[in-house]
Motif scaffolding. Structure first.
Motif, PDB file in Angstrom:
ATOM      1  N   SER A 316       0.864  -1.240  -0.058  1.00  0.00           N
ATOM      2  CA  SER A 316      -0.061   0.114  -0.059  1.00  0.00           C
ATOM      3  C   SER A 316       1.065   1.330  -0.126  1.00  0.00           C
ATOM      4  O   SER A 316       0.418   2.115  -0.577  1.00  0.00           O
ATOM      5  CB  SER A 316      -0.956  -0.136   1.229  1.00  0.00           C
ATOM      6  OG  SER A 316      -1.880   1.084   1.181  1.00  0.00           O
ATOM      7  N   GLN A 317       1.972   1.221   0.802  1.00  0.00           N
ATOM      8  CA  GLN A 317       2.768   2.422   0.935  1.00  0.00           C
ATOM      9  C   GLN A 317       3.462   2.780  -0.525  1.00  0.00           C
ATOM     10  O   GLN A 317       3.765   3.763  -0.661  1.00  0.00           O
ATOM     11  CB  GLN A 317       3.678   2.296   1.970  1.00  0.00           C
ATOM     12  CG  GLN A 317       3.066   2.104   3.371  1.00  0.00           C
ATOM     13  CD  GLN A 317       2.374   3.442   3.723  1.00  0.00           C
ATOM     14  OE1 GLN A 317       3.189   4.472   3.732  1.00  0.00           O
ATOM     15  NE2 GLN A 317       1.205   3.432   4.167  1.00  0.00           N
ATOM     16  N   ASN A 318       3.725   1.809  -1.291  1.00  0.00           N
ATOM     17  CA  ASN A 318       4.498   2.093  -2.433  1.00  0.00           C
ATOM     18  C   ASN A 318       3.325   2.055  -3.724  1.00  0.00           C
ATOM     19  O   ASN A 318       4.054   1.542  -4.799  1.00  0.00           O
ATOM     20  CB  ASN A 318       5.776   1.042  -2.592  1.00  0.00           C
ATOM     21  CG  ASN A 318       6.547   1.506  -3.722  1.00  0.00           C
ATOM     22  OD1 ASN A 318       6.795   2.465  -3.761  1.00  0.00           O
ATOM     23  ND2 ASN A 318       7.061   0.350  -4.336  1.00  0.00           N
ATOM     24  N   THR A 319       2.153   2.057  -3.603  1.00  0.00           N
ATOM     25  CA  THR A 319       1.445   2.093  -4.632  1.00  0.00           C
ATOM     26  C   THR A 319       0.657   3.599  -4.749  1.00  0.00           C
ATOM     27  O   THR A 319      -0.136   4.354  -4.047  1.00  0.00           O
ATOM     28  CB  THR A 319       0.288   1.144  -4.362  1.00  0.00           C
ATOM     29  OG1 THR A 319       0.893  -0.072  -4.377  1.00  0.00           O
ATOM     30  CG2 THR A 319      -0.667   0.911  -5.650  1.00  0.00           C
ATOM     31  N   VAL A 320       0.716   4.184  -6.157  1.00  0.00           N
ATOM     32  CA  VAL A 320       0.002   5.136  -6.459  1.00  0.00           C
ATOM     33  C   VAL A 320      -1.360   4.775  -7.005  1.00  0.00           C
ATOM     34  O   VAL A 320      -1.725   3.991  -7.781  1.00  0.00           O
ATOM     35  CB  VAL A 320       0.660   5.917  -7.540  1.00  0.00           C
ATOM     36  CG1 VAL A 320      -0.189   7.324  -7.763  1.00  0.00           C
ATOM     37  CG2 VAL A 320       2.182   6.362  -7.288  1.00  0.00           C
ATOM     38  N   VAL A 321      -2.345   5.325  -6.120  1.00  0.00           N
ATOM     39  CA  VAL A 321      -3.744   4.980  -6.522  1.00  0.00           C
ATOM     40  C   VAL A 321      -4.623   6.346  -7.035  1.00  0.00           C
ATOM     41  O   VAL A 321      -4.362   7.374  -6.515  1.00  0.00           O
ATOM     42  CB  VAL A 321      -4.676   4.838  -5.198  1.00  0.00           C
ATOM     43  CG1 VAL A 321      -6.130   4.344  -5.877  1.00  0.00           C
ATOM     44  CG2 VAL A 321      -4.098   3.162  -4.912  1.00  0.00           C
ATOM     45  N   MET A 322      -4.932   6.329  -8.310  1.00  0.00           N
ATOM     46  CA  MET A 322      -5.747   7.455  -8.939  1.00  0.00           C
ATOM     47  C   MET A 322      -7.180   6.890  -9.383  1.00  0.00           C
ATOM     48  O   MET A 322      -7.382   5.791  -9.602  1.00  0.00           O
ATOM     49  CB  MET A 322      -5.103   7.645 -10.361  1.00  0.00           C
ATOM     50  CG  MET A 322      -3.684   8.410 -10.043  1.00  0.00           C
ATOM     51  SD  MET A 322      -2.972   8.785 -11.488  1.00  0.00           S
ATOM     52  CE  MET A 322      -1.813   7.250 -11.968  1.00  0.00           C
ATOM     53  N   PHE A 323      -8.272   8.054  -9.007  1.00  0.00           N
ATOM     54  CA  PHE A 323      -9.658   7.723  -9.300  1.00  0.00           C
ATOM     55  C   PHE A 323     -10.134   8.795 -10.032  1.00  0.00           C
ATOM     56  O   PHE A 323      -9.700   9.979  -9.740  1.00  0.00           O
ATOM     57  CB  PHE A 323     -10.390   7.591  -8.044  1.00  0.00           C
ATOM     58  CG  PHE A 323     -11.782   7.388  -8.388  1.00  0.00           C
ATOM     59  CD1 PHE A 323     -12.303   6.102  -8.337  1.00  0.00           C
ATOM     60  CD2 PHE A 323     -12.645   8.485  -8.113  1.00  0.00           C
ATOM     61  CE1 PHE A 323     -13.811   6.044  -8.852  1.00  0.00           C
ATOM     62  CE2 PHE A 323     -13.985   8.599  -8.209  1.00  0.00           C
ATOM     63  CZ  PHE A 323     -14.518   7.336  -8.731  1.00  0.00           C
ATOM     64  N   LEU A 324     -11.071   8.397 -11.052  1.00  0.00           N
ATOM     65  CA  LEU A 324     -11.661   9.421 -11.872  1.00  0.00           C
ATOM     66  C   LEU A 324     -12.868   8.847 -12.397  1.00  0.00           C
ATOM     67  O   LEU A 324     -12.983   7.605 -12.769  1.00  0.00           O
ATOM     68  CB  LEU A 324     -10.613  10.147 -12.949  1.00  0.00           C
ATOM     69  CG  LEU A 324     -10.462   9.146 -14.201  1.00  0.00           C
ATOM     70  CD1 LEU A 324      -9.777  10.115 -15.305  1.00  0.00           C
ATOM     71  CD2 LEU A 324      -9.293   8.220 -13.844  1.00  0.00           C
ATOM     72  N   SER A 325     -13.739   9.584 -13.239  1.00  0.00           N
ATOM     73  CA  SER A 325     -14.689   9.159 -13.912  1.00  0.00           C
ATOM     74  C   SER A 325     -14.421   9.640 -15.515  1.00  0.00           C
ATOM     75  O   SER A 325     -13.792  10.589 -15.752  1.00  0.00           O
ATOM     76  CB  SER A 325     -16.143   9.892 -13.619  1.00  0.00           C
ATOM     77  OG  SER A 325     -17.243   9.689 -14.342  1.00  0.00           O
ATOM     78  N   ASP A 326     -14.992   8.847 -16.616  1.00  0.00           N
ATOM     79  CA  ASP A 326     -14.816   8.805 -17.663  1.00  0.00           C
ATOM     80  C   ASP A 326     -15.517  10.197 -18.478  1.00  0.00           C
ATOM     81  O   ASP A 326     -15.124  10.666 -19.573  1.00  0.00           O
ATOM     82  CB  ASP A 326     -14.924   7.654 -18.765  1.00  0.00           C
ATOM     83  CG  ASP A 326     -16.375   7.350 -18.595  1.00  0.00           C
ATOM     84  OD1 ASP A 326     -17.282   7.791 -17.919  1.00  0.00           O
ATOM     85  OD2 ASP A 326     -16.908   6.296 -19.532  1.00  0.00           O
ATOM     86  N   ASN A 327     -16.516  10.582 -17.918  1.00  0.00           N
ATOM     87  CA  ASN A 327     -17.229  11.845 -18.547  1.00  0.00           C
ATOM     88  C   ASN A 327     -18.315  12.177 -17.289  1.00  0.00           C
ATOM     89  O   ASN A 327     -18.282  11.605 -16.360  1.00  0.00           O
ATOM     90  CB  ASN A 327     -18.031  11.756 -19.659  1.00  0.00           C
ATOM     91  CG  ASN A 327     -18.720  10.180 -19.957  1.00  0.00           C
ATOM     92  OD1 ASN A 327     -18.327   9.202 -20.575  1.00  0.00           O
ATOM     93  ND2 ASN A 327     -19.781   9.811 -19.262  1.00  0.00           N
ATOM     94  N   GLY A 328     -19.163  13.278 -17.689  1.00  0.00           N
ATOM     95  CA  GLY A 328     -20.198  13.563 -16.801  1.00  0.00           C
ATOM     96  C   GLY A 328     -21.316  12.784 -16.768  1.00  0.00           C
ATOM     97  O   GLY A 328     -21.404  11.640 -17.452  1.00  0.00           O
ATOM     98  N   GLY A 329     -22.334  12.946 -15.743  1.00  0.00           N
ATOM     99  CA  GLY A 329     -23.430  12.372 -15.730  1.00  0.00           C
ATOM    100  C   GLY A 329     -24.101  12.096 -16.884  1.00  0.00           C
ATOM    101  O   GLY A 329     -24.184  12.992 -17.550  1.00  0.00           O
TER     102      GLY A 329
END
Length: 517
Positions: A316-329
């Motif tokens: 966990s300490q050596n992992t970059v986690v990114m989160f996003l959505s592909d477009n709007g609602g």
């Protein structure tokens, strides 16, 4: 390990031992360097609005995504391409969509293709939507393993069921490593399956002692609205106040958390949005939004499962986690709003429609497919323990084309000018790594968008938009007026002409065919 005294002259023995020591230290350094390279988990959901999750003002229960924000950084001005396919192409290639031929061609490289050259194990779990035949499958474009959907959407409970709103009842392509799956067990649910596969991929990568790039592409909350009855039940009745009230409450929470400038006006309903009080089927509309919320909550549980697996595996300490959505609602209405279709049930395809999409994209105008802020603004969160400041904000402008160069810099790789025998387009993106570290960077001179006749260009503080229904250029100071309420086009005709020319130049460069200028 060192050379023993077996009749070898002292000086020669010392030299041999020195050579061995150099080799061993080099090997040790190589392993250490490999261990220091971070793993990357890139999570993208499908058709989720800007304000749906808790850390961006939503009321939906998303404790795990909110935890990522609490332990990492939230971006306030991060952009997508307003549409599933073009966003996915840009995300994995670092390029604006090229409209000549396939969105993935031989003059592009993908994140897994580049990271694979640095020894990374590359896995996709979830939706691809960039081709289901060679040479456009995940296996053709750098992924060592993949599991999920190669089309745009499918039945969450049973992907082998045909789409009732597609002429001929099309069955979507779902499978693993180029092998199509045609039957699914009782209780199957795609969101859970994607989370489970992602966790297995982490375990296998750790066992193989390889750094990994894991791309998790949930189809939630894209239609059809399919969710588990117990999850839907929690939200039933919570949306009977209607979409305008929901939007107002989300906006107030956004202001409380300091997400936006309170001087920006909250736009009125988009033209497609009806008045809630005039809706004769409010119970049904509540049921639709409750199902949508349930889909997001289930996805959040899966993300929690992934975070737990990272911890259990000691990475966990050596992992970059990114989160996003592909477009709007999404305001699309495939099949219409038909009350005979039960939201959540696998036998029916349902969607939320423009009213709820209007609330999902609070505080912006428009939705998926449009390039006003409601269509192209995405929540973007990054967590990287001890490198990204906890509970921090980034108010700089970023774009999905920046993700590939960011990943390349994270792993110490190099973006190639050639891949195989092909010359590769220079990347359009700029690494986000300085922003992750709380620094500044020289951003994009301009950013451009297009989908289905909707057009936009942002240059500095100014943004020029063309709505295909309005059919004229609109100009906004996007810093002072992010909600695009005050059209300045008539006040600055020369700027409109200049920026529109730049947009058409970009359209020509990317192969976008426009009949008129």
């Amino acid at each position: 390990m060192f050379v023993a005294d077996e009749g070898i002259p002292k000086m020669k023995r010392l030299l041999l031992n020195l050579c061995v020591a150099v080799v061993l230290s080099t090997v040790a350094f190589g392993y250490a360097a490999a261990e220091e390279r971070p793993n990357i988990v890139l999570i993208m959901c499908d058709d989720m609005g800007f304000s749906d999750i808790g850390c961006y003002g939503g009321e939906i229960r998303t404790p795990n995504i909110d935890r990522l924000a609490q332990e990492g950084m939230r971006f306030t001005q991060f952009y997508n391409n307003a549409k599933c396919t073009t966003t996915r192409a840009s995300l994995v290639t670092g390029l604006y969509p090229r409209r000549t031929g396939s969105l993935l061609n031989s003059e592009m490289v993908t994140i897994p293709e580049v990271l694979g050259q640095s020894g990374y194990h590359n896995v996709l779990s979830g939706k691809w939507h960039l081709g289901s035949r060679a040479p456009h499958r995940p296996s053709d474009r750098g992924f060592d393993r993949y599991y999920g959907l190669l089309d745009g959407c499918c039945n969450f409970h049973d992907p082998s069921m045909p789409d009732p709103d597609f002429k001929g009842g099309r069955v979507r392509w779902f499978g693993e490593d180029d092998e199509r799956m045609t039957s699914f067990p009782e209780g199957f649910y795609t969101t859970d399956a994607f989370s489970d596969y992602a966790c297995e991929a982490i375990q296998k990568s750790v066992e193989a002692e390889k750094p990994f790039f894991l791309h998790v592409c949930y189809t939630a909350p894209h239609y059809p609205l399919h969710a588990k009855p117990e999850d839907i039940a929690h939200y039933r009745g919570k949306y009977l106040d209607g979409w305008s009230n929901l939007r107002q409450k989300r906006y107030e929470r956004q202001l409380e958390m300091g997400l936006f400038d309170p001087s920006w006006e909250l736009p009125p309903p988009d033209p497609e949005v009806g008045d809630w009080e005039s809706q004769a089927n409010q119970e049904y509309m509540d049921h639709l939004m409750a199902t949508y919320a349930a889909m997001i909550e289930c996805m959040d549980r899966g993300i929690g499962q992934i975070l737990t697996t990272l911890e259990d595996q000691g990475v966990s300490q050596n992992t970059v986690v990114m989160f996003l959505s592909d477009n709007g609602g999404c305001a699309e209405l495939p099949g219409g709003l038909d009350e005979s279709r039960v939201p959540g049930a696998k036998e029916y395809y349902t969607c939320v429609g423009p009213g709820w999409a209007y609330a999902q994209n609070t505080p912006f105008r428009r939705y998926k497919q449009w390039v006003h802020e409601g269509g192209i603004s995405t929540p973007f969160i990054v967590r990287w323990p001890q490198r990204v400041a906890e509970n921090s904000w980034c108010r700089e402008v970023g774009h999905i084309i920046d993700v590939l160069p960011t990943c390349v810099e994270l792993v110490g790789g190099e973006y190639p000018s050639k891949y195989g025998e092909e010359d590769i387009h220079p990347t359009d993106g700029i690494s986000l790594l300085p922003l992750f570290e709380g620094k500044t960077r020289t951003g994009h001179e301009k950013l451009c968008w297009e989908w289905s006749g909707n057009r936009a260009i942002r240059r500095g503080d100014m943004k020029l938009c063309w709505d295909k229904k309005v059919r004229k250029w609109e100009l906004y100071n996007i810093v002072n007026d992010r909600t695009e309420m005050n059209d300045l086009a008539s006040e600055h005709p020369e700027l409109v002409a200049e920026m529109s020319r730049q947009w058409f130049d970009w359209a020509d460069e990317t192969g976008l065919r426009m009949r008129t200028k």
